[in-house]
Design an enzyme around this catalytic site. Structure first.
Site, short mmCIF file in Angstrom:
data_model
loop_
_atom_site.label_atom_id
_atom_site.label_comp_id
_atom_site.label_asym_id
_atom_site.label_seq_id
_atom_site.Cartn_x
_atom_site.Cartn_y
_atom_site.Cartn_z
CE1 TYR A 1 -2.92 -3.11 0.24
CE2 TYR A 1 -4.07 -2.03 2.02
CZ TYR A 1 -3.98 -3.07 1.12
OH TYR A 1 -4.92 -4.05 1.10
CE LYS B 1 1.19 -18.06 -1.68
NZ LYS B 1 0.30 -19.24 -1.51
CG ASP C 1 -2.44 -20.10 0.52
OD1 ASP C 1 -1.69 -20.05 1.52
OD2 ASP C 1 -2.12 -20.70 -0.52
CG ASP D 1 -7.23 -4.08 3.78
OD1 ASP D 1 -8.17 -3.85 4.57
OD2 ASP D 1 -7.18 -3.62 2.62
CG ASP E 1 -12.72 -6.31 5.62
OD1 ASP E 1 -12.21 -5.56 6.47
OD2 ASP E 1 -13.42 -5.89 4.66
C1 IPM Z 1 -9.03 -0.53 6.28
C2 IPM Z 1 -9.48 0.03 4.95
C3 IPM Z 1 -8.39 0.92 4.41
C4 IPM Z 1 -7.15 0.07 4.26
C5 IPM Z 1 -8.74 1.64 3.10
C6 IPM Z 1 -9.99 2.46 3.24
C7 IPM Z 1 -7.60 2.46 2.57
O1 IPM Z 1 -9.82 -1.00 4.09
O2 IPM Z 1 -8.75 0.26 7.19
O3 IPM Z 1 -8.97 -1.75 6.39
O4 IPM Z 1 -7.03 -0.66 3.28
O5 IPM Z 1 -6.30 0.09 5.12
MG MG Z 2 -9.88 -2.91 4.97
#
Ligand code: IPM
Ligand code: MG
Length: 360
Positions: free
Chosen positions: A146, A195, A227, A251, A255
């Site tokens: 990133y 990985k 994975d 990231d 989620d």
């Molecule tokens: C998170 C979000 C951010 C990230 C985005 C909005 C840039 O997905 O905080 O997880 O990828 O870090």
């Molecule tokens: Mg995120």
């Protein structure tokens, strides 16, 4: 005591959830005799609308002048919002990445906990849930893909896009140290996710994590390929204590981990640097589809405020009080729409905030 808290309302549901979290902080201040001063800071789409850019130098300076910062959420609907017609480096997300980098917030802590009161919202089968789970994802936040160099070039009418994934030893070491330190206060297990069967950056990651582990002989370390980890999170989430991983893997996995709890609207997060300073925000996004309708769940932001009191201000008693009030409110059967189940009472964002504040 007197504290200065940066307050980033942001976009989408951000303003309404931050309003509720401030209601709780104000109640705590009243009860425990603290003085709180808020500094409103623009970020993301709200900053674009006001200044033309998603993050200004002034916003960074304001954040630096605070003890800690509480944030709602940033970003809008990527297919309809005019923010997404701007160049990528001028969009809301660039502001968030920018402030993380400017404040050196390299350690992102994302707890994923199955709340007893909400177990029925967990999408996993009962035999997989077992005794529940309580893990903490420690995501590296200011390096990797990133933040690497990126470009898109065109040659002979064909485009090629390049993103670069770079990690230095020092970047890996400082996040690994944080992960082991925190594991020592939990169930003493670190799962380092990489990985390493493909990537050089992951092979270095593994090597440095092993070096750091030597200083923590009482903490169990295991390595897991990313994975496989994605699969294990839905196969047996109870096996994890601290998951340590790089930026993009963290990231994605955070989620996934939040989804398996069945209550993404409940999960807090903290982004920390080497000092007591931190930026605290819910793990969920800005939910533009329900923004301004008093439907959002403010609990993740309220629990982020509790984390903020604990980590940045050393107010453990006050943080405990907030967490207890949240649990009691849920135990009384109040729910926002995202966590609603049979026999519970549906309430809006502001009612949820008030119900929690009343219990403090
Ligand atoms: C998170 C979000 C951010 C990230 C985005 C909005 C840039 O997905 O905080 O997880 O990828 O870090
Ligand atoms: Mg995120």
């Amino acid at each position: 005591m007197e504290y200065k808290i940066g307050s980033i309302a942001g976009d989408g549901i951000g303003p309404e959830i931050v309003r509720e979290a401030r209601k709780i902080i104000d109640r705590i201040a009243e009860k425990y005799g603290h003085k709180i001063k808020y500094e409103d800071i623009l970020l993301g789409g709200a900053s674009i609308d006001a200044t033309g850019v998603p993050l200004t130098e002034e916003a960074v300076a304001q954040a630096k002048s605070c003890n800690c910062v509480l944030m709602g959420s940033i970003g809008g609907d990527t297919s309809t919002s005019p923010w997404y017609r701007l160049a990528p480096n001028l969009r809301p997300e660039a502001g968030l990445l920018g402030i993380r980098k400017a404040l050196n917030l390299f350690a992102n802590l994302r707890p994923a906990v199955l709340y007893d009161e909400l177990a029925s919202a967990c999408p996993l089968k009962e035999e997989i849930i077992g005794d529940g789970f309580d893990m903490l994802i420690m995501r590296e936040l200011t390096g990797g893909l990133y933040f690497g160099e990126r470009r898109t070039v065109e040659e002979n009418g064909k485009k090629t896009a390049v993103d670069t994934l770079t990690y230095s030893e020092d970047e890996i070491r400082r996040i690994a140290v944080k992960a082991f330190d925190i594991a020592g206060k939990r169930r003493r297990k670190v799962t380092s996710v990489d990985k390493a069967n493909v990537l050089d950056s992951s092979r270095l990651w593994r090597q440095v994590v092993e070096e750091v582990a030597k200083d923590y002989p009482d903490i169990a370390l295991e390595h897991m390929l990313v994975d496989n980890c994605a699969m294990q999170l839905v196969r047996d989430p109870g096996q994890f204590d601290v998951i340590l991983t790089e930026n993009m893997f963290g990231d994605i996995l955070s989620d996934e981990a939040s989804m398996v709890t069945g209550s993404i609207g409940m999960l807090a997060s903290a982004s920390l640097n080497d000092t007591k300073f931190g930026l605290y925000e819910p793990s969920h996004g800005s939910a533009p589809d329900i923004a301004g309708q008093n439907k959002a769940n403010p609990i993740a932001t309220i629990l982020s405020a509790a984390m903020m009191l604990r980590f940045s201000l050393d107010l453990d008693k006050e943080a405990d009080d907030i967490e207890r009030a949240v649990k009691e409110t849920l135990a009384s059967g109040y729910r926002t729409g995202d966590i609603l189940s049979d026999g519970c009472q549906l309430v809006g964002c502001s009612e949820m905030g008030s119900l929690i504040a009343e219990r403090i």
